[in-house]
Design a protein around this motif. Structure first.
Motif, PDB file in Angstrom:
ATOM      1  N   THR A  30       0.859  -1.180   0.000  1.00 35.72           N
ATOM      2  CA  THR A  30       0.000   0.000   0.000  1.00 35.72           C
ATOM      3  C   THR A  30       0.889   1.221   0.000  1.00 35.72           C
ATOM      4  OG1 THR A  30      -0.053   0.231   2.389  1.00 35.72           O
ATOM      5  CG2 THR A  30      -1.726  -1.214   1.401  1.00 35.72           C
ATOM      6  N   SER A  31       0.293   2.355  -0.144  1.00 36.05           N
ATOM      7  CA  SER A  31       1.069   3.589  -0.109  1.00 36.05           C
ATOM      8  C   SER A  31       1.071   4.143   1.304  1.00 36.05           C
ATOM      9  CB  SER A  31       0.500   4.592  -1.113  1.00 36.05           C
ATOM     10  OG  SER A  31      -0.848   4.865  -0.788  1.00 36.05           O
ATOM     11  N   ALA A  32       1.167   3.268   2.284  1.00 37.58           N
ATOM     12  CA  ALA A  32       1.180   3.687   3.682  1.00 37.58           C
ATOM     13  C   ALA A  32       2.344   4.637   3.915  1.00 37.58           C
ATOM     14  CB  ALA A  32       1.295   2.474   4.598  1.00 37.58           C
ATOM     15  N   GLU A  33       2.050   5.790   4.395  1.00 38.86           N
ATOM     16  CA  GLU A  33       3.092   6.756   4.724  1.00 38.86           C
ATOM     17  C   GLU A  33       3.174   6.857   6.234  1.00 38.86           C
ATOM     18  OE1 GLU A  33       5.169   8.268   2.645  1.00 38.86           O
ATOM     19  OE2 GLU A  33       4.226   7.201   0.986  1.00 38.86           O
ATOM     20  N   PRO A  34       4.356   7.046   6.775  1.00 42.40           N
ATOM     21  CA  PRO A  34       4.469   7.216   8.212  1.00 42.40           C
ATOM     22  C   PRO A  34       3.573   8.353   8.683  1.00 42.40           C
ATOM     23  CG  PRO A  34       6.633   6.928   7.231  1.00 42.40           C
ATOM     24  CD  PRO A  34       5.642   7.068   6.104  1.00 42.40           C
ATOM     25  N   THR A  35       3.002   8.169   9.875  1.00 41.36           N
ATOM     26  CA  THR A  35       2.041   9.141  10.379  1.00 41.36           C
ATOM     27  C   THR A  35       2.697  10.359  11.010  1.00 41.36           C
ATOM     28  OG1 THR A  35       1.927   7.918  12.449  1.00 41.36           O
ATOM     29  CG2 THR A  35       0.265   7.383  10.769  1.00 41.36           C
ATOM     30  N   SER A  36       3.980  10.322  11.278  1.00 39.84           N
ATOM     31  CA  SER A  36       4.664  11.475  11.852  1.00 39.84           C
ATOM     32  C   SER A  36       6.162  11.344  11.603  1.00 39.84           C
ATOM     33  CB  SER A  36       4.398  11.558  13.364  1.00 39.84           C
ATOM     34  OG  SER A  36       4.978  10.453  14.008  1.00 39.84           O
ATOM     35  N   ALA A  37       6.862  12.422  11.812  1.00 42.61           N
ATOM     36  CA  ALA A  37       8.311  12.392  11.664  1.00 42.61           C
ATOM     37  C   ALA A  37       8.939  11.762  12.909  1.00 42.61           C
ATOM     38  CB  ALA A  37       8.843  13.807  11.472  1.00 42.61           C
ATOM     39  N   ARG A  38      10.134  11.190  12.753  1.00 40.90           N
ATOM     40  CA  ARG A  38      10.853  10.638  13.900  1.00 40.90           C
ATOM     41  C   ARG A  38      11.184  11.761  14.875  1.00 40.90           C
ATOM     42  NH1 ARG A  38      13.373   8.094   9.543  1.00 40.90           N
ATOM     43  NH2 ARG A  38      14.892   9.759   9.440  1.00 40.90           N
ATOM     44  N   PRO A  39      11.038  11.537  16.176  1.00 36.71           N
ATOM     45  CA  PRO A  39      11.428  12.561  17.143  1.00 36.71           C
ATOM     46  C   PRO A  39      12.943  12.751  17.195  1.00 36.71           C
ATOM     47  CG  PRO A  39      10.625  10.604  18.279  1.00 36.71           C
ATOM     48  CD  PRO A  39      10.402  10.390  16.820  1.00 36.71           C
ATOM     49  N   ALA A 111       1.273  -3.155   3.691  1.00 35.77           N
ATOM     50  CA  ALA A 111       1.827  -2.181   4.635  1.00 35.77           C
ATOM     51  C   ALA A 111       0.723  -1.197   5.013  1.00 35.77           C
ATOM     52  CB  ALA A 111       2.998  -1.445   4.000  1.00 35.77           C
ATOM     53  N   THR A 112       0.487  -1.064   6.311  1.00 34.95           N
ATOM     54  CA  THR A 112      -0.559  -0.173   6.804  1.00 34.95           C
ATOM     55  C   THR A 112       0.024   0.744   7.861  1.00 34.95           C
ATOM     56  OG1 THR A 112      -2.177  -1.947   6.462  1.00 34.95           O
ATOM     57  CG2 THR A 112      -2.851  -0.103   7.868  1.00 34.95           C
ATOM     58  N   ALA A 113      -0.128   2.048   7.669  1.00 36.29           N
ATOM     59  CA  ALA A 113       0.338   3.003   8.673  1.00 36.29           C
ATOM     60  C   ALA A 113      -0.476   2.822   9.945  1.00 36.29           C
ATOM     61  CB  ALA A 113       0.197   4.425   8.151  1.00 36.29           C
ATOM     62  N   VAL A 114       0.211   2.835  11.086  1.00 33.21           N
ATOM     63  CA  VAL A 114      -0.443   2.707  12.387  1.00 33.21           C
ATOM     64  C   VAL A 114       0.061   3.830  13.286  1.00 33.21           C
ATOM     65  CG1 VAL A 114      -0.803   0.208  12.200  1.00 33.21           C
ATOM     66  CG2 VAL A 114       1.313   1.066  13.211  1.00 33.21           C
ATOM     67  N   GLU A 115      -0.512   3.917  14.468  1.00 34.03           N
ATOM     68  CA  GLU A 115      -0.068   4.920  15.431  1.00 34.03           C
ATOM     69  C   GLU A 115       1.424   4.755  15.689  1.00 34.03           C
ATOM     70  OE1 GLU A 115      -1.703   7.519  17.059  1.00 34.03           O
ATOM     71  OE2 GLU A 115      -3.187   7.077  15.514  1.00 34.03           O
ATOM     72  N   PRO A 116       2.132   5.852  15.867  1.00 33.24           N
ATOM     73  CA  PRO A 116       3.567   5.746  16.150  1.00 33.24           C
ATOM     74  C   PRO A 116       3.856   4.875  17.375  1.00 33.24           C
ATOM     75  CG  PRO A 116       2.949   8.015  15.690  1.00 33.24           C
ATOM     76  CD  PRO A 116       1.665   7.234  15.815  1.00 33.24           C
ATOM     77  N   VAL A 117       5.017   4.260  17.373  1.00 31.60           N
ATOM     78  CA  VAL A 117       5.490   3.464  18.504  1.00 31.60           C
ATOM     79  C   VAL A 117       6.506   4.320  19.255  1.00 31.60           C
ATOM     80  CG1 VAL A 117       6.768   1.396  19.186  1.00 31.60           C
ATOM     81  CG2 VAL A 117       5.070   1.263  17.342  1.00 31.60           C
ATOM     82  N   MET A 118       6.171   4.709  20.464  1.00 31.76           N
ATOM     83  CA  MET A 118       7.048   5.545  21.285  1.00 31.76           C
ATOM     84  C   MET A 118       7.432   6.822  20.521  1.00 31.76           C
ATOM     85  SD  MET A 118       7.193   3.609  24.009  1.00 31.76           S
ATOM     86  CE  MET A 118       8.441   4.368  24.995  1.00 31.76           C
ATOM     87  N   CYS A 134       2.093 -11.267  11.995  1.00 29.90           N
ATOM     88  CA  CYS A 134       2.071  -9.826  11.791  1.00 29.90           C
ATOM     89  C   CYS A 134       3.445  -9.269  12.150  1.00 29.90           C
ATOM     90  CB  CYS A 134       1.006  -9.162  12.669  1.00 29.90           C
ATOM     91  SG  CYS A 134       0.863  -7.379  12.386  1.00 29.90           S
ATOM     92  N   ASP A 135       3.884  -8.308  11.362  1.00 27.26           N
ATOM     93  CA  ASP A 135       5.135  -7.606  11.627  1.00 27.26           C
ATOM     94  C   ASP A 135       4.817  -6.136  11.865  1.00 27.26           C
ATOM     95  OD1 ASP A 135       6.121 -10.054  10.815  1.00 27.26           O
ATOM     96  OD2 ASP A 135       7.280  -9.273   9.143  1.00 27.26           O
ATOM     97  N   VAL A 136       5.512  -5.539  12.804  1.00 26.05           N
ATOM     98  CA  VAL A 136       5.444  -4.100  13.026  1.00 26.05           C
ATOM     99  C   VAL A 136       6.827  -3.556  12.733  1.00 26.05           C
ATOM    100  CG1 VAL A 136       5.117  -2.256  14.727  1.00 26.05           C
ATOM    101  CG2 VAL A 136       3.574  -4.228  14.722  1.00 26.05           C
ATOM    102  N   MET A 137       6.890  -2.590  11.830  1.00 21.53           N
ATOM    103  CA  MET A 137       8.147  -1.964  11.434  1.00 21.53           C
ATOM    104  C   MET A 137       8.170  -0.553  12.005  1.00 21.53           C
ATOM    105  SD  MET A 137       9.006  -4.562   9.711  1.00 21.53           S
ATOM    106  CE  MET A 137       8.568  -5.783   8.501  1.00 21.53           C
ATOM    107  N   VAL A 138       9.237  -0.239  12.747  1.00 25.12           N
ATOM    108  CA  VAL A 138       9.361   1.072  13.384  1.00 25.12           C
ATOM    109  C   VAL A 138      10.516   1.821  12.726  1.00 25.12           C
ATOM    110  CG1 VAL A 138       9.660   2.329  15.549  1.00 25.12           C
ATOM    111  CG2 VAL A 138       8.517   0.094  15.554  1.00 25.12           C
ATOM    112  N   ASP A 139      10.222   2.995  12.205  1.00 21.65           N
ATOM    113  CA  ASP A 139      11.196   3.837  11.497  1.00 21.65           C
ATOM    114  C   ASP A 139      12.091   4.520  12.523  1.00 21.65           C
ATOM    115  OD1 ASP A 139      12.511   5.414   9.659  1.00 21.65           O
ATOM    116  OD2 ASP A 139      10.777   6.675   9.211  1.00 21.65           O
ATOM    117  N   THR A 140      13.293   3.981  12.734  1.00 23.16           N
ATOM    118  CA  THR A 140      14.177   4.486  13.790  1.00 23.16           C
ATOM    119  C   THR A 140      15.208   5.494  13.311  1.00 23.16           C
ATOM    120  OG1 THR A 140      15.715   2.653  13.499  1.00 23.16           O
ATOM    121  CG2 THR A 140      13.944   2.365  15.145  1.00 23.16           C
TER     122      THR A 140
END
Length: 180
Positions: A30-39, A111-118, A134-140
């Motif tokens: 899918t064209s899931a885009e991250p829901t926010s920028a990395r802190p 690929a589905t955008a979900v609420e940010p992790v931490m 299920c896999d959860v991928m976190v953009d670190t």
């Protein structure tokens, strides 16, 4: 044994750990885009994947054994697998590609955008043909992400009815430690 639902976008070329029995996935990215920028960036280079969870965290995750290193051919690195009665968990610090490999179509799976992790952008990756994983991928960091995977055995589905919720708990626990 942990199963990571990673495969290339090339039909008939499954990577190790792929759940697709034919090697080709019928799902499309899918064209899931991250829901926010990395802190901030958390570089995963040199991280020992089996130390991403503490022994104090294991009981809350229903993990009953210490983690064991596992080679991940799909990500060309070493991950860590934790055995749970009737299921498996794994964490893989991916340092050879960014999360956009999933959102941009390089890898297949839904690929589905979900609420940010931490606070870090995250996606779930699933295969229509496999409701037990299920896999959860976190953009670190730029060009890196944490892959948290959970797979339940069919006879234990009542104990773990929501694989994505468990994969997210695993990702959250690891991110707590990475943020220290």
């Amino acid at each position: 044994m942990a199963l990571i639902t990673a495969c290339t976008a090339e039909p008939g070329t499954p990577k190790a750990g792929s759940n697709a029995s034919t090697g080709a996935s019928t799902t499309t990215p899918t064209s899931a885009e991250p829901t926010s920028a990395r802190p901030r960036e958390i570089r995963l280079d040199g991280q020992d994947p089996c130390r991403l969870l503490t022994s104090e965290q294991l009981p809350a995750l229903k993990i009953d054994r210490e983690g064991r290193p596992r080679q991940s051919e799909a990500y060309q690195t070493t991950g860590c697998a934790w055995t749970v009665t009737g299921a498996s968990n794994s964490l893989v610090p991916v340092t050879r590609e960014g999360i956009e490999a999933w959102t941009g179509g390089k890898r297949t799976g839904k690929a589905t955008a979900v609420e940010p992790v931490m606070g870090f952008p995250a996606i779930t990756v699933t295969l229509e043909s496999d409701s037990l994983s299920c896999d959860v991928m976190v953009d670190t960091a730029e060009g890196q992400y944490l892959a948290a995977a959970f797979t339940v055995s069919p006879s234990f589905q009542d104990r773990f009815p929501q694989p994505c919720a468990v994969a997210r708990q695993l990702a959250e626990a690891a991110m707590q430690n990475l943020l220290k």
